[in-house]
Write an enzyme that holds these catalytic residues in place. Structure first.
Site, PDB file in Angstrom:
ATOM      1  N   HIS A 137      17.861  38.643  33.951  1.00 25.34           N
ATOM      2  CA  HIS A 137      18.708  40.031  33.674  1.00 25.34           C
ATOM      3  C   HIS A 137      20.117  39.643  34.566  1.00 25.34           C
ATOM      4  O   HIS A 137      20.088  39.459  35.608  1.00 25.34           O
ATOM      5  CB  HIS A 137      17.989  41.081  33.694  1.00 25.34           C
ATOM      6  CG  HIS A 137      17.637  41.596  34.994  1.00 25.34           C
ATOM      7  ND1 HIS A 137      16.420  41.983  35.488  1.00 25.34           N
ATOM      8  CD2 HIS A 137      18.415  41.736  36.000  1.00 25.34           C
ATOM      9  CE1 HIS A 137      16.248  42.349  36.727  1.00 25.34           C
ATOM     10  NE2 HIS A 137      17.601  42.272  37.171  1.00 25.34           N
ATOM     11  N   GLU A 188      18.136  43.343  30.099  1.00 24.05           N
ATOM     12  CA  GLU A 188      17.042  42.646  30.261  1.00 24.05           C
ATOM     13  C   GLU A 188      16.886  41.749  28.924  1.00 24.05           C
ATOM     14  O   GLU A 188      17.849  41.796  28.104  1.00 24.05           O
ATOM     15  CB  GLU A 188      15.712  43.713  29.764  1.00 24.05           C
ATOM     16  CG  GLU A 188      15.540  44.706  31.047  1.00 24.05           C
ATOM     17  CD  GLU A 188      14.988  44.261  32.326  1.00 24.05           C
ATOM     18  OE1 GLU A 188      14.858  43.020  32.345  1.00 24.05           O
ATOM     19  OE2 GLU A 188      14.805  45.111  33.240  1.00 24.05           O
ATOM     20  N   ASP A 223      25.393  49.646  37.374  1.00 23.82           N
ATOM     21  CA  ASP A 223      24.186  50.494  36.996  1.00 23.82           C
ATOM     22  C   ASP A 223      23.655  51.485  37.937  1.00 23.82           C
ATOM     23  O   ASP A 223      24.150  51.594  39.112  1.00 23.82           O
ATOM     24  CB  ASP A 223      23.075  49.440  36.415  1.00 23.82           C
ATOM     25  CG  ASP A 223      22.818  48.297  37.549  1.00 23.82           C
ATOM     26  OD1 ASP A 223      23.268  48.550  38.623  1.00 23.82           O
ATOM     27  OD2 ASP A 223      22.393  47.294  37.127  1.00 23.82           O
TER      28      ASP A 223
HETATM   29  C1  F6R Z   1      22.050  45.369  40.592  1.00 26.32           C
HETATM   30  C2  F6R Z   1      21.535  44.701  39.414  1.00 26.32           C
HETATM   31  C3  F6R Z   1      20.782  43.925  39.073  1.00 26.32           C
HETATM   32  C4  F6R Z   1      20.443  42.760  40.471  1.00 26.32           C
HETATM   33  C5  F6R Z   1      19.403  41.810  40.080  1.00 26.32           C
HETATM   34  C6  F6R Z   1      19.061  41.206  41.428  1.00 26.32           C
HETATM   35  O1  F6R Z   1      22.930  46.483  40.467  1.00 26.32           O
HETATM   36  O2  F6R Z   1      22.440  44.930  38.485  1.00 26.32           O
HETATM   37  O3  F6R Z   1      20.854  43.006  38.016  1.00 26.32           O
HETATM   38  O4  F6R Z   1      21.669  42.122  40.721  1.00 26.32           O
HETATM   39  O5  F6R Z   1      18.196  42.558  39.732  1.00 26.32           O
HETATM   40  O6  F6R Z   1      18.638  41.880  42.569  1.00 26.32           O
HETATM   41  P1  F6R Z   1      18.423  41.435  43.668  1.00 26.32           P
HETATM   42  O7  F6R Z   1      19.760  40.852  44.367  1.00 26.32           O
HETATM   43  O8  F6R Z   1      17.660  42.668  44.418  1.00 26.32           O
HETATM   44  O9  F6R Z   1      17.488  40.165  43.719  1.00 26.32           O
END
Ligand code: F6R
Length: 238
Positions: A134, A139, A67
């Site tokens: 998510h 979402e 993303d």
């Molecule tokens: C990032 C992504 C998000 C993260 C998720 C967890 O490319 O796709 O879904 O994997 O928000 O984020 P962290 O690892 O920062 O807790």
């Protein structure tokens, strides 16, 4: 789903690195699906360490990212292109022209990215999970049939991500994201989770009802999905 519970973040990152490195050694032109966020940082530094120490080469590897924020230019230090170069690509011998991510400045990036993913099926897809369940920027409420699309980020995700910005007002409100169908199309999914604040999401991922309200729950249907998490994140599934 295979579940590996590790004692801490370090061990989680080691186990994930073993999977990725062995894939690249077996298949030097592998397609790696990559994620941003805090969770995979340990994995990425271990990949770099292994590349420098043991010479695992990424010169023919292709990488597709999940993303990107809409509206940010790739030169912005908050863009995911910048993040990937800084935290992984610059430390490997991967060719930047073999690394793909949605263009944050494009009007509509979705058709182009879906066509690309049709050609570059992920051999291993790395995932993190949000506290609301998510995966990528899919979402709660996203269709299980979704492919790359534009999303309006929820308040909870904007709040979670604001820690990486100077202020919450700077967090972009929209993003481009691979859809759940693109993620399910990966040959193997590896989902990394660390910390107590993710325990509820992990429960939904592994043991909850398969519902679009918990996007990650669709992974229960994937035939090669591995969850690697630490003790704290596994609190509700033990
Ligand atoms: C990032 C992504 C998000 C993260 C998720 C967890 O490319 O796709 O879904 O994997 O928000 O984020 P962290 O690892 O920062 O807790």
């Amino acid at each position: 789903m295979k579940v590996i519970i590790c004692k801490d973040y370090e061990e989680m990152s080691d186990k994930a690195a073993e999977i990725v490195i062995s894939e690249v050694r077996k298949n030097p032109s592998a397609v790696l699906g990559l994620a941003t966020g805090t969770t995979p940082l340990g994995l990425y530094s271990k990949m770099i360490e292994d590349h420098k120490k043991n010479g695992t080469s990424y010169k023919d590897v292709r990488a597709v990212n999940l993303d990107e924020y809409a509206g940010l230019d790739c030169s912005s230090d908050q863009s995911y292109v910048y993040f990937m170069r800084k935290n992984l690509f610059n430390g490997l011998d991967i060719k930047l022209e073999n690394t793909y991510i949605e263009n944050g400045k494009a009007e509509d990036e979705c058709a182009r990215y879906n066509a690309l993913l049709d050609k570059l099926r992920q051999d291993v897809q790395i995932l993190g999970i949000g506290s609301n369940g998510h995966i990528a920027f899919n979402e709660p409420g996203t269709s299980f049939d979704s492919v790359t699309h534009t999303v309006a980020l929820t308040e909870s995700t904007i709040k979670d991500n604001s820690r990486l910005f100077k202020s919450i007002d700077e967090v972009p409100k929209r993003a481009f994201t691979m859809g759940l169908k693109n993620i399910m199309n990966a040959k193997k999914n590896v989902i990394l989770v660390s910390g107590k604040n993710k325990a509820k999401a992990v429960y939904g991922l592994v043991k909850g009802e398969i519902t679009e309200q918990v996007p990650a729950s669709i992974l229960q249907k994937h035939n090669d999905c591995v969850l690697i998490c630490d003790e704290a994140a596994a609190e509700l599934i033990k």
